[in-house]
Design a protein around this motif. Structure first.
Motif, mmCIF file in Angstrom:
data_model
loop_
_atom_site.group_PDB
_atom_site.id
_atom_site.type_symbol
_atom_site.label_atom_id
_atom_site.label_comp_id
_atom_site.label_asym_id
_atom_site.label_seq_id
_atom_site.Cartn_x
_atom_site.Cartn_y
_atom_site.Cartn_z
ATOM 1 N N PRO A 71 3.769 6.768 11.355
ATOM 2 C CA PRO A 71 3.031 8.018 11.568
ATOM 3 C C PRO A 71 3.841 9.260 11.243
ATOM 4 O O PRO A 71 3.276 10.346 11.104
ATOM 5 N N GLY A 72 5.159 9.122 11.097
ATOM 6 C CA GLY A 72 5.999 10.270 10.826
ATOM 7 C C GLY A 72 6.269 10.518 9.354
ATOM 8 O O GLY A 72 7.011 11.441 9.014
ATOM 9 N N ARG A 73 5.676 9.704 8.476
ATOM 10 C CA ARG A 73 5.949 9.843 7.041
ATOM 11 C C ARG A 73 4.647 10.047 6.287
ATOM 12 O O ARG A 73 3.715 9.242 6.410
ATOM 13 N N SER A 74 4.586 11.093 5.476
ATOM 14 C CA SER A 74 3.379 11.366 4.689
ATOM 15 C C SER A 74 3.373 10.582 3.389
ATOM 16 O O SER A 74 2.317 10.363 2.790
ATOM 17 N N SER A 75 4.550 10.158 2.933
ATOM 18 C CA SER A 75 4.668 9.346 1.719
ATOM 19 C C SER A 75 5.471 8.098 2.070
ATOM 20 O O SER A 75 6.575 8.203 2.617
ATOM 21 N N GLN A 76 4.931 6.943 1.776
ATOM 22 C CA GLN A 76 5.605 5.688 2.108
ATOM 23 C C GLN A 76 4.990 4.535 1.337
ATOM 24 O O GLN A 76 3.873 4.640 0.825
ATOM 25 N N ALA A 77 5.732 3.452 1.249
ATOM 26 C CA ALA A 77 5.239 2.218 0.638
ATOM 27 C C ALA A 77 5.336 1.120 1.684
ATOM 28 O O ALA A 77 6.427 0.795 2.150
ATOM 29 N N VAL A 78 4.203 0.568 2.088
ATOM 30 C CA VAL A 78 4.146 -0.393 3.185
ATOM 31 C C VAL A 78 3.886 -1.790 2.637
ATOM 32 O O VAL A 78 2.913 -2.008 1.900
ATOM 33 N N LEU A 79 4.764 -2.723 2.963
ATOM 34 C CA LEU A 79 4.525 -4.119 2.623
ATOM 35 C C LEU A 79 3.521 -4.669 3.625
ATOM 36 O O LEU A 79 3.823 -4.807 4.814
ATOM 37 N N MET A 80 2.320 -4.975 3.172
ATOM 38 C CA MET A 80 1.265 -5.426 4.077
ATOM 39 C C MET A 80 1.596 -6.816 4.628
ATOM 40 O O MET A 80 2.063 -7.690 3.904
ATOM 41 N N PHE A 90 0.871 -1.180 0.000
ATOM 42 C CA PHE A 90 0.000 0.000 0.000
ATOM 43 C C PHE A 90 0.904 1.224 0.000
ATOM 44 O O PHE A 90 1.626 1.477 0.967
ATOM 45 N N ALA A 91 0.886 1.982 -1.106
ATOM 46 C CA ALA A 91 1.720 3.172 -1.256
ATOM 47 C C ALA A 91 0.855 4.417 -1.130
ATOM 48 O O ALA A 91 -0.232 4.480 -1.713
ATOM 49 N N VAL A 92 1.332 5.392 -0.357
ATOM 50 C CA VAL A 92 0.577 6.633 -0.168
ATOM 51 C C VAL A 92 1.473 7.828 -0.454
ATOM 52 O O VAL A 92 2.707 7.750 -0.341
ATOM 53 N N SER A 93 0.846 8.931 -0.812
ATOM 54 C CA SER A 93 1.557 10.168 -1.073
ATOM 55 C C SER A 93 0.798 11.327 -0.435
ATOM 56 O O SER A 93 -0.416 11.424 -0.580
ATOM 57 N N ARG A 94 1.525 12.178 0.297
ATOM 58 C CA ARG A 94 0.972 13.382 0.924
ATOM 59 C C ARG A 94 -0.212 13.070 1.836
ATOM 60 O O ARG A 94 -1.207 13.780 1.853
#
Length: 249
Positions: free
Chosen positions: A205-214, A173-177
């Motif tokens: 919680p400290g990153r607004s953009s990240q890619a998380v390996l579920m 799950f990748a998020v941006s901003r």
């Protein structure tokens, strides 16, 4: 100068290549333009896939070499220079020598403790680096998989994209901003399995953009959700989802 056609700025926005005035104007436009929102989410996922898929793997022997050099490199023990001067001082320095020798022994003991502490810190750093490398490789493997499928969603003021690889049975799950969670809270990911929610890990919680390996296998999940949970996460969701989307076929 602000471009007249704001629809043409989706790619530059995803790459963080807009000037402040352009970004402000585009974000104001983005709030009411679903088409641009969809494009930004897709561009963001593409940028993440290209960046992470190019991860360079370090040589397997690097960890062993670092650990070996840590044990070989020594600092000069405190008081070594004083001890040498006392040794050369003859009888006049014997009384001082006994005190200096005792001081040097104590210093050497302290140095030994410091060396162990430094080694343990270095060992921890190497282990964390190896873990981060494995995580990056796993994320890149999912994003670059030939059968990778994606689906996008707006989440917490930002754009989120779910990427699934059936062959690897994993999801990213990748998020941006993405807006930060409230104080003392964290975003938690979930798999939806037959009406039940299965935890898939926490976001940073400290990153607004990240890619998380579920965490966990995708097989059997019909969708994913994102909730706001107390720090440390929950065994079951305690709040309504802020984002829901189905697993891409």
């Amino acid at each position: 100068m602000i471009a007249t056609d704001l629809h043409a700025l989706t790619g530059a926005y995803a790459l963080h290549a807009l000037h402040d005035d352009e970004r402000a104007a585009f974000e104001h436009h983005l709030a009411s333009c679903d088409a641009c929102g969809q494009e930004v989410a897709e561009f963001t996922a593409t940028v993440g896939r290209l960046a992470l898929a190019s991860t360079v793997r370090t040589r397997p022997a690097m960890r062993e070499q670092v650990l070996e050099r840590i044990t070989m490199v020594r600092q000069v023990p405190p008081g070594a220079a004083v001890l040498e001067r006392v040794r050369r001082g003859g009888r006049g320095g014997r009384a001082l020598g006994r005190w200096a020798l005792a001081a040097c022994v104590a210093a050497a003991a302290a140095f030994g403790g410091t060396a162990v502490w430094q080694y343990e810190r270095a060992q921890g750093a190497v282990d964390r680096a190896a873990q981060a490398e494995r995580h990056a490789e796993d994320v890149a493997g999912v994003l670059a998989a030939p059968d990778a499928r994606s689906r996008s969603v707006k989440v917490a003021g930002g754009a989120g994209t779910l990427v699934v690889s059936a062959s690897r049975d994993r999801a990213v799950f990748a998020v941006s901003r993405m807006a930060p969670p409230p104080g003392g809270k964290v975003y938690q990911l979930w798999f939806a399995d037959g009406g039940k929610m299965r935890s898939a890990g926490l976001m940073d919680p400290g990153r607004s953009s990240q890619a998380v390996l579920m965490q966990g296998a995708v097989d059997g999940a019909s969708g994913i959700g994102v909730t706001v949970e107390p720090a440390g996460g929950s065994k079951q969701p305690t709040s309504a989802p802020i984002a829901l989307l189905s697993v891409p076929a």
